[in-house]
Design a protein around this motif. Structure first.
Motif, PDB file in Angstrom:
ATOM      1  N   ASN A  67       0.807  -1.227   0.000  1.00  0.00           N
ATOM      2  CA  ASN A  67       0.000   0.000   0.000  1.00  0.00           C
ATOM      3  C   ASN A  67       0.842   1.280   0.000  1.00  0.00           C
ATOM      4  OD1 ASN A  67      -2.696  -1.168   0.117  1.00  0.00           O
ATOM      5  ND2 ASN A  67      -2.120  -1.885   2.169  1.00  0.00           N
ATOM      6  N   GLN A  68       2.150   1.150  -0.101  1.00  0.00           N
ATOM      7  CA  GLN A  68       3.002   2.335  -0.105  1.00  0.00           C
ATOM      8  C   GLN A  68       2.666   3.238  -1.292  1.00  0.00           C
ATOM      9  OE1 GLN A  68       7.168   1.434  -0.135  1.00  0.00           O
ATOM     10  NE2 GLN A  68       7.820   3.570  -0.007  1.00  0.00           N
ATOM     11  N   GLY A  69       2.345   4.488  -0.982  1.00  0.00           N
ATOM     12  CA  GLY A  69       2.026   5.457  -2.024  1.00  0.00           C
ATOM     13  C   GLY A  69       0.602   5.383  -2.541  1.00  0.00           C
ATOM     14  N   ALA A  70      -0.208   4.442  -2.043  1.00  0.00           N
ATOM     15  CA  ALA A  70      -1.584   4.296  -2.520  1.00  0.00           C
ATOM     16  C   ALA A  70      -2.503   5.298  -1.836  1.00  0.00           C
ATOM     17  CB  ALA A  70      -2.088   2.873  -2.268  1.00  0.00           C
ATOM     18  N   THR A  71      -3.508   5.776  -2.554  1.00  0.00           N
ATOM     19  CA  THR A  71      -4.520   6.644  -1.948  1.00  0.00           C
ATOM     20  C   THR A  71      -5.442   5.809  -1.077  1.00  0.00           C
ATOM     21  OG1 THR A  71      -5.966   6.373  -3.873  1.00  0.00           O
ATOM     22  CG2 THR A  71      -4.437   8.231  -3.911  1.00  0.00           C
ATOM     23  N   SER A  72      -6.232   6.479  -0.273  1.00  0.00           N
ATOM     24  CA  SER A  72      -7.073   5.774   0.694  1.00  0.00           C
ATOM     25  C   SER A  72      -8.052   4.804   0.028  1.00  0.00           C
ATOM     26  CB  SER A  72      -7.853   6.785   1.543  1.00  0.00           C
ATOM     27  OG  SER A  72      -8.651   7.628   0.713  1.00  0.00           O
ATOM     28  N   ASP A  73      -8.536   5.169  -1.154  1.00  0.00           N
ATOM     29  CA  ASP A  73      -9.492   4.291  -1.829  1.00  0.00           C
ATOM     30  C   ASP A  73      -8.808   3.126  -2.554  1.00  0.00           C
ATOM     31  OD1 ASP A  73      -8.401   6.237  -3.561  1.00  0.00           O
ATOM     32  OD2 ASP A  73      -9.901   5.775  -5.072  1.00  0.00           O
ATOM     33  N   GLN A  74      -7.471   3.147  -2.586  1.00  0.00           N
ATOM     34  CA  GLN A  74      -6.733   2.078  -3.251  1.00  0.00           C
ATOM     35  C   GLN A  74      -6.101   1.101  -2.268  1.00  0.00           C
ATOM     36  OE1 GLN A  74      -4.003   4.535  -5.488  1.00  0.00           O
ATOM     37  NE2 GLN A  74      -5.251   4.411  -7.347  1.00  0.00           N
ATOM     38  N   VAL A  75      -6.195   1.409  -0.981  1.00  0.00           N
ATOM     39  CA  VAL A  75      -5.570   0.563   0.041  1.00  0.00           C
ATOM     40  C   VAL A  75      -6.300  -0.773   0.141  1.00  0.00           C
ATOM     41  CG1 VAL A  75      -5.137   0.328   2.514  1.00  0.00           C
ATOM     42  CG2 VAL A  75      -4.658   2.495   1.357  1.00  0.00           C
ATOM     43  N   VAL A  76      -5.515  -1.857   0.209  1.00  0.00           N
ATOM     44  CA  VAL A  76      -6.059  -3.198   0.421  1.00  0.00           C
ATOM     45  C   VAL A  76      -5.562  -3.679   1.776  1.00  0.00           C
ATOM     46  CG1 VAL A  76      -6.171  -5.566  -0.438  1.00  0.00           C
ATOM     47  CG2 VAL A  76      -6.050  -3.669  -2.059  1.00  0.00           C
ATOM     48  N   VAL A  77      -6.469  -4.112   2.652  1.00  0.00           N
ATOM     49  CA  VAL A  77      -6.093  -4.500   4.014  1.00  0.00           C
ATOM     50  C   VAL A  77      -5.224  -5.748   3.978  1.00  0.00           C
ATOM     51  CG1 VAL A  77      -8.143  -3.461   5.023  1.00  0.00           C
ATOM     52  CG2 VAL A  77      -8.218  -5.828   4.274  1.00  0.00           C
ATOM     53  N   SER A  78      -4.389  -5.891   5.006  1.00  0.00           N
ATOM     54  CA  SER A  78      -3.433  -6.998   5.073  1.00  0.00           C
ATOM     55  C   SER A  78      -4.123  -8.349   5.064  1.00  0.00           C
ATOM     56  CB  SER A  78      -2.572  -6.857   6.331  1.00  0.00           C
ATOM     57  OG  SER A  78      -1.857  -5.635   6.320  1.00  0.00           O
ATOM     58  N   ARG A  79      -5.284  -8.422   5.699  1.00  0.00           N
ATOM     59  CA  ARG A  79      -6.007  -9.699   5.761  1.00  0.00           C
ATOM     60  C   ARG A  79      -6.371 -10.187   4.365  1.00  0.00           C
ATOM     61  NH1 ARG A  79      -9.487  -7.951   8.630  1.00  0.00           N
ATOM     62  NH2 ARG A  79     -11.170  -7.528   7.168  1.00  0.00           N
ATOM     63  N   THR A  80      -6.810  -9.258   3.515  1.00  0.00           N
ATOM     64  CA  THR A  80      -7.171  -9.622   2.135  1.00  0.00           C
ATOM     65  C   THR A  80      -5.939 -10.027   1.340  1.00  0.00           C
ATOM     66  OG1 THR A  80      -9.082  -8.132   2.150  1.00  0.00           O
ATOM     67  CG2 THR A  80      -8.216  -8.785  -0.001  1.00  0.00           C
ATOM     68  N   LEU A  81      -4.849  -9.272   1.528  1.00  0.00           N
ATOM     69  CA  LEU A  81      -3.615  -9.598   0.815  1.00  0.00           C
ATOM     70  C   LEU A  81      -3.124 -10.991   1.174  1.00  0.00           C
ATOM     71  CD1 LEU A  81      -1.697  -6.202   1.182  1.00  0.00           C
ATOM     72  CD2 LEU A  81      -2.818  -7.088  -0.870  1.00  0.00           C
ATOM     73  N   TRP A  82      -3.217 -11.351   2.434  1.00  0.00           N
ATOM     74  CA  TRP A  82      -2.748 -12.674   2.849  1.00  0.00           C
ATOM     75  C   TRP A  82      -3.663 -13.781   2.319  1.00  0.00           C
ATOM     76  CZ3 TRP A  82       1.994 -13.271   4.136  1.00  0.00           C
ATOM     77  CH2 TRP A  82       2.429 -14.490   4.655  1.00  0.00           C
ATOM     78  N   ARG A  83      -4.947 -13.476   2.195  1.00  0.00           N
ATOM     79  CA  ARG A  83      -5.873 -14.456   1.600  1.00  0.00           C
ATOM     80  C   ARG A  83      -5.512 -14.705   0.141  1.00  0.00           C
ATOM     81  NH1 ARG A  83     -10.260 -11.846   2.041  1.00  0.00           N
ATOM     82  NH2 ARG A  83     -10.748 -11.423  -0.141  1.00  0.00           N
ATOM     83  N   TRP A  84      -5.097 -13.641  -0.550  1.00  0.00           N
ATOM     84  CA  TRP A  84      -4.668 -13.814  -1.941  1.00  0.00           C
ATOM     85  C   TRP A  84      -3.377 -14.613  -2.015  1.00  0.00           C
ATOM     86  CZ3 TRP A  84      -5.490  -8.015  -3.701  1.00  0.00           C
ATOM     87  CH2 TRP A  84      -6.878  -7.784  -3.795  1.00  0.00           C
ATOM     88  N   MET A  85      -2.472 -14.403  -1.045  1.00  0.00           N
ATOM     89  CA  MET A  85      -1.238 -15.194  -1.010  1.00  0.00           C
ATOM     90  C   MET A  85      -1.564 -16.678  -0.847  1.00  0.00           C
ATOM     91  SD  MET A  85       1.463 -13.202  -1.372  1.00  0.00           S
ATOM     92  CE  MET A  85       2.831 -14.047  -0.601  1.00  0.00           C
ATOM     93  N   LYS A  86      -2.553 -16.987  -0.040  1.00  0.00           N
ATOM     94  CA  LYS A  86      -2.983 -18.371   0.126  1.00  0.00           C
ATOM     95  C   LYS A  86      -3.592 -18.912  -1.164  1.00  0.00           C
ATOM     96  CE  LYS A  86      -1.947 -19.238   4.441  1.00  0.00           C
ATOM     97  NZ  LYS A  86      -1.026 -20.342   4.821  1.00  0.00           N
ATOM     98  N   LYS A  87      -4.244 -18.028  -1.904  1.00  0.00           N
ATOM     99  CA  LYS A  87      -4.791 -18.421  -3.210  1.00  0.00           C
ATOM    100  C   LYS A  87      -3.652 -18.765  -4.175  1.00  0.00           C
ATOM    101  CE  LYS A  87      -7.562 -18.579  -6.865  1.00  0.00           C
ATOM    102  NZ  LYS A  87      -8.466 -19.708  -7.133  1.00  0.00           N
ATOM    103  N   PHE A  88      -2.603 -17.938  -4.165  1.00  0.00           N
ATOM    104  CA  PHE A  88      -1.435 -18.225  -4.997  1.00  0.00           C
ATOM    105  C   PHE A  88      -0.829 -19.576  -4.626  1.00  0.00           C
ATOM    106  CE2 PHE A  88      -0.450 -13.386  -5.425  1.00  0.00           C
ATOM    107  CZ  PHE A  88      -1.538 -13.242  -6.260  1.00  0.00           C
ATOM    108  N   GLU A  89      -0.830 -19.845  -3.323  1.00  0.00           N
ATOM    109  CA  GLU A  89      -0.260 -21.115  -2.866  1.00  0.00           C
ATOM    110  C   GLU A  89      -1.113 -22.290  -3.331  1.00  0.00           C
ATOM    111  OE1 GLU A  89       1.768 -22.746   1.221  1.00  0.00           O
ATOM    112  OE2 GLU A  89      -0.211 -21.800   1.393  1.00  0.00           O
TER     113      GLU A  89
END
Length: 296
Positions: A67-89
């Motif tokens: 989320n570095q440099g992202a505007t407030s409407d572009q921020v993705v919470v860590s919980r969602t990001l980790w769920r996507w990492m599990k999807k990649f796995e």
């Protein structure tokens, strides 16, 4: 993170991550964070040994970097990001080895898809690995070869292919009114396929337009191939759906003719009965009035 570049195969556009811009951003971040060679890494005060194609992170650290440099409407919470990492796995793009303090992410099939003769900053995965790697020098040659018409492989369509059937229909429809040389049906079928897929038309629309155009007084002399059919499709659609009018402004649809009473053309002679004569005159007046109102 080392300065360098990642090899990205063009077929990444066919991957499921391409359909989600935020997920694609996360996947590219993983590729760019992966180490190109074995090294030791210090993470939150812990020294971690990494092999090529690995990187160390944590849920909060990944969210902060993503989320570095992202505007407030572009921020993705860590919980969602980790769920996507599990999807990649689960898709065998990477593997995750977690400890209470950090996780080591391993990009699968790193060595198969990232050459060792260049200093790279990332690697590629298993199921999407094929979608992510690109040998640039080979692709440059392939691009040149593909742009040469002589090297393009002709697409062949089966006789029962819907596109080829429409190509045959067009040829037969044109042959009814003029002598026309039998075309390259595979080439015609390919143009019709583009008319359907690229121009977002249904096969039924194309079929109906072929029949309409080849029987039209003007367009039958214009539409002599799938290319001209495709080029003029919008114009013909507008004309095909437009109501037809006569020069006087009235619709050219058949007008229902009402049978007139006999006494309109052959008025009765004077009768002796005044009451009967009054009824006849009243009927004529009412009929004449209804005609005048209908013409307004």
């Amino acid at each position: 993170m080392d300065i360098g570049y990642i090899k990205l195969y063009r077929k990444v556009t066919s991957s499921f991550v391409w359909a989600n811009p935020n997920m694609l951003k996360l996947w590219l971040l993983c590729l760019m964070k992966a180490s190109h060679e074995g090294r030791r890494f210090l993470f939150n005060g812990n020294e971690v040994s990494l092999s090529s194609g690995q990187f160390v992170t944590g849920r909060d650290a990944l969210g902060k970097e993503y989320n570095q440099g992202a505007t407030s409407d572009q921020v993705v919470v860590s919980r969602t990001l980790w769920r996507w990492m599990k999807k990649f796995e689960s898709e065998e793009m990477l593997s995750i080895t977690s400890t209470p303090k950090y996780s080591v992410i391993s990009i699968k099939k790193w060595s198969d898809y990232q050459s060792s003769d260049q200093r790279l900053s990332s690697g590629c995965p298993a199921s999407v690995q094929r979608l992510s790697t690109n040998k640039n020098d080979k692709n440059d040659k392939n691009d040149k070869n593909n742009n040469n018409p002589r090297n393009r492989k002709k697409r062949v369509y089966d006789d029962d292919d819907p596109n080829k059937k429409l190509a045959v229909l067009l040829f037969k429809s044109l042959s009814q009114n003029q002598n026309i040389k039998e075309p390259d049906f595979d080439k015609w079928a390919n143009t019709i396929r583009l008319t359907i897929e690229s121009d977002k038309r249904s096969g039924k629309e194309v079929q109906d337009m072929i029949v309409w155009a080849t029987n039209h007084e003007f367009w039958s002399g214009v539409v002599l191939s799938p290319s001209s059919l495709r080029r003029n499709f919008d114009k013909m659609t507008a004309q095909k759906n437009k109501p037809s009018y006569q020069p006087n402004g009235f619709s050219n649809k058949p007008v229902r003719k009402e049978k007139l009473p006999d006494w309109v053309d052959n008025p009765p002679e004077e009768v002796d009965d005044p009451e009967m004569m009054a009824k006849i005159q009243k009927s004529m007046q009412e009929y004449q009035k209804s005609k005048e109102e209908g013409n307004e």
